[in-house]
Design a protein around this motif. Structure first.
Motif, PDB file in Angstrom:
ATOM      1  N   LYS A 102      -6.395  11.367   4.668  1.00  0.00           N
ATOM      2  CA  LYS A 102      -5.365  10.343   4.355  1.00  0.00           C
ATOM      3  C   LYS A 102      -6.051   9.316   3.967  1.00  0.00           C
ATOM      4  CE  LYS A 102      -1.557  12.092   7.450  1.00  0.00           C
ATOM      5  NZ  LYS A 102      -0.688  11.714   8.548  1.00  0.00           N
ATOM      6  N   THR A 103      -5.530   8.740   2.614  1.00  0.00           N
ATOM      7  CA  THR A 103      -6.174   7.425   2.241  1.00  0.00           C
ATOM      8  C   THR A 103      -5.000   6.528   1.613  1.00  0.00           C
ATOM      9  OG1 THR A 103      -8.138   8.707   1.386  1.00  0.00           O
ATOM     10  CG2 THR A 103      -7.630   6.296   0.540  1.00  0.00           C
ATOM     11  N   GLU A 104      -5.020   5.109   1.899  1.00  0.00           N
ATOM     12  CA  GLU A 104      -4.286   4.439   1.639  1.00  0.00           C
ATOM     13  C   GLU A 104      -4.794   3.416   0.344  1.00  0.00           C
ATOM     14  OE1 GLU A 104      -2.877   2.376   5.165  1.00  0.00           O
ATOM     15  OE2 GLU A 104      -1.137   3.400   5.118  1.00  0.00           O
ATOM     16  N   ASP A 127      -9.135   1.366  -2.550  1.00  0.00           N
ATOM     17  CA  ASP A 127      -9.239   2.589  -1.467  1.00  0.00           C
ATOM     18  C   ASP A 127      -9.503   1.825  -0.198  1.00  0.00           C
ATOM     19  OD1 ASP A 127      -9.812   4.511   0.287  1.00  0.00           O
ATOM     20  OD2 ASP A 127     -10.649   5.784  -1.291  1.00  0.00           O
ATOM     21  N   GLU A 185      -2.789  12.349   0.759  1.00  0.00           N
ATOM     22  CA  GLU A 185      -3.571  13.232   1.751  1.00  0.00           C
ATOM     23  C   GLU A 185      -3.959  14.230   1.110  1.00  0.00           C
ATOM     24  OE1 GLU A 185      -2.185  15.651   5.972  1.00  0.00           O
ATOM     25  OE2 GLU A 185      -0.631  14.371   4.895  1.00  0.00           O
ATOM     26  N   LYS A 244       0.874  -1.180  -0.063  1.00  0.00           N
ATOM     27  CA  LYS A 244      -0.013   0.040   0.083  1.00  0.00           C
ATOM     28  C   LYS A 244       0.853   1.219  -0.027  1.00  0.00           C
ATOM     29  CE  LYS A 244      -0.567  -0.491   4.994  1.00  0.00           C
ATOM     30  NZ  LYS A 244      -1.439  -0.722   6.188  1.00  0.00           N
ATOM     31  N   HIS A 245       0.328   2.273  -0.578  1.00  0.00           N
ATOM     32  CA  HIS A 245       0.833   3.704  -0.481  1.00  0.00           C
ATOM     33  C   HIS A 245      -0.370   4.499  -0.345  1.00  0.00           C
ATOM     34  CE1 HIS A 245       4.819   2.366  -2.077  1.00  0.00           C
ATOM     35  NE2 HIS A 245       4.038   1.794  -2.880  1.00  0.00           N
ATOM     36  N   GLY A 246      -0.063   5.746   0.232  1.00  0.00           N
ATOM     37  CA  GLY A 246      -0.972   6.732   0.632  1.00  0.00           C
ATOM     38  C   GLY A 246      -1.136   7.954  -0.192  1.00  0.00           C
TER      39      GLY A 246
END
Length: 289
Positions: A112-114, A139, A106, A102-104
């Motif tokens: 914030k969403t990963e 998401d 902002e 995972k990567h996020g």
């Protein structure tokens, strides 16, 4: 990882063939019946005689082997697999989610969403559909599934020359491009939009002719955007999230009809993928501040 080694899941059923005869013994030389099961036979469909069956295990076996070879065992510990079998096996889906990859991003309001990796395979035994694999992201904030990137949708027909090379290649490309795709989402999150632009976008994508008519898909998407921007802010990423919410949820304002099922949601995801590839969407993003 144990799930990836399991070739006895229900979706791995064998497909058998037999000739088609009428009650009076009339024989259909250009047709054959597909069925599954052993003691209890399960009718699937009648197809043309030259239709080549590609079983689910012929696709998922090599793909799962590639996943095992590619990922560290720690990544595979909590892989999530969801199999869906519809219409007596005529249409099948297998979905794979990798929470540890995972990567996020902002947004400017601090949300914030990963995004994790997600792959969906569709196979059918109706004599018409191709084998399809969607490769993309999910998401984790609200489980909106999106499929993106150059190799996001891979298709292969049922034929004697069928092989899984294209699917394995698509899998590897998505793995390599994961961070780049998420960076693209960050750029969307940095682009501010106006509500009137969003309404016009949804009207165009859904081909609304009468904006005064209530209950349209465009109106529902606009209402969903209002919910998304409350959390994510007034940006292009929130607009995309409204569309992927429609594709991933069959409750609330996007209730499925009585005949709707998981397959309906996957069809919605194909529709949203086409929206996000369209010139209309690209122009909308280009005009955003």
């Amino acid at each position: 990882m144990q799930q990836l080694l399991d070739m006895n899941r229900d979706i791995m059923f064998s497909v058998r063939e037999q000739n088609v005869h009428g009650m009076d013994g009339l024989y259909a030389p250009d047709k054959k019946m597909l069925w599954s099961g052993d003691d209890k036979r399960n009718y699937i469909s009648v197809v043309n005689k030259n239709y080549h069956v590609v079983e689910n295990k012929d696709i998922l076996g090599p793909l799962q082997a590639q996943m095992i070879n590619y990922f560290d065992p720690i990544v595979l510990e909590d892989v999530q697999i969801k199999d869906t079998i519809l219409k007596n096996g005529k249409v099948c889906y297998s979905e794979y989610i990798f929470p540890k990859i995972k990567h996020g991003i902002e947004t400017d309001v601090g949300h914030k969403t990963e995004f994790g990796l997600r792959f969906v395979m569709k196979n059918s035994f109706d004599g018409q559909g191709s084998v399809v694999m969607w490769s993309g992201l999910i998401d984790f904030f609200c489980t909106n599934g999106t499929v993106t990137g150059k190799y996001d949708v891979t298709r292969k027909r049922h034929s004697r020359n069928f092989n899984t090379d294209g699917f394995i290649n698509a899998f590897e490309v998505t793995m390599h491009n994961h961070k780049e795709i998420v960076d693209g989402y960050q750029r969307l999150a940095d682009k501010k939009v106006k509500y009137v632009q969003v309404m016009n976008l949804f009207d165009t994508l859904t081909k609304v002719k009468d904006r005064l008519r209530s209950g349209t898909l465009s109106e529902k998407l606009s209402n969903q955007y209002n919910a998304e921007r409350y959390t994510r802010g007034d940006n292009a990423f929130a607009v995309m999230s409204a569309m992927t919410h429609y594709a991933s949820h069959g409750t609330g304002r996007f209730n499925l009809t009585r005949t709707g099922d998981q397959g309906t949601l996957y069809k919605r995801q194909e529709k949203v993928t086409n929206w996000l590839r369209s010139d209309t969407w690209k122009e909308f993003v280009a005009e955003a501040a």
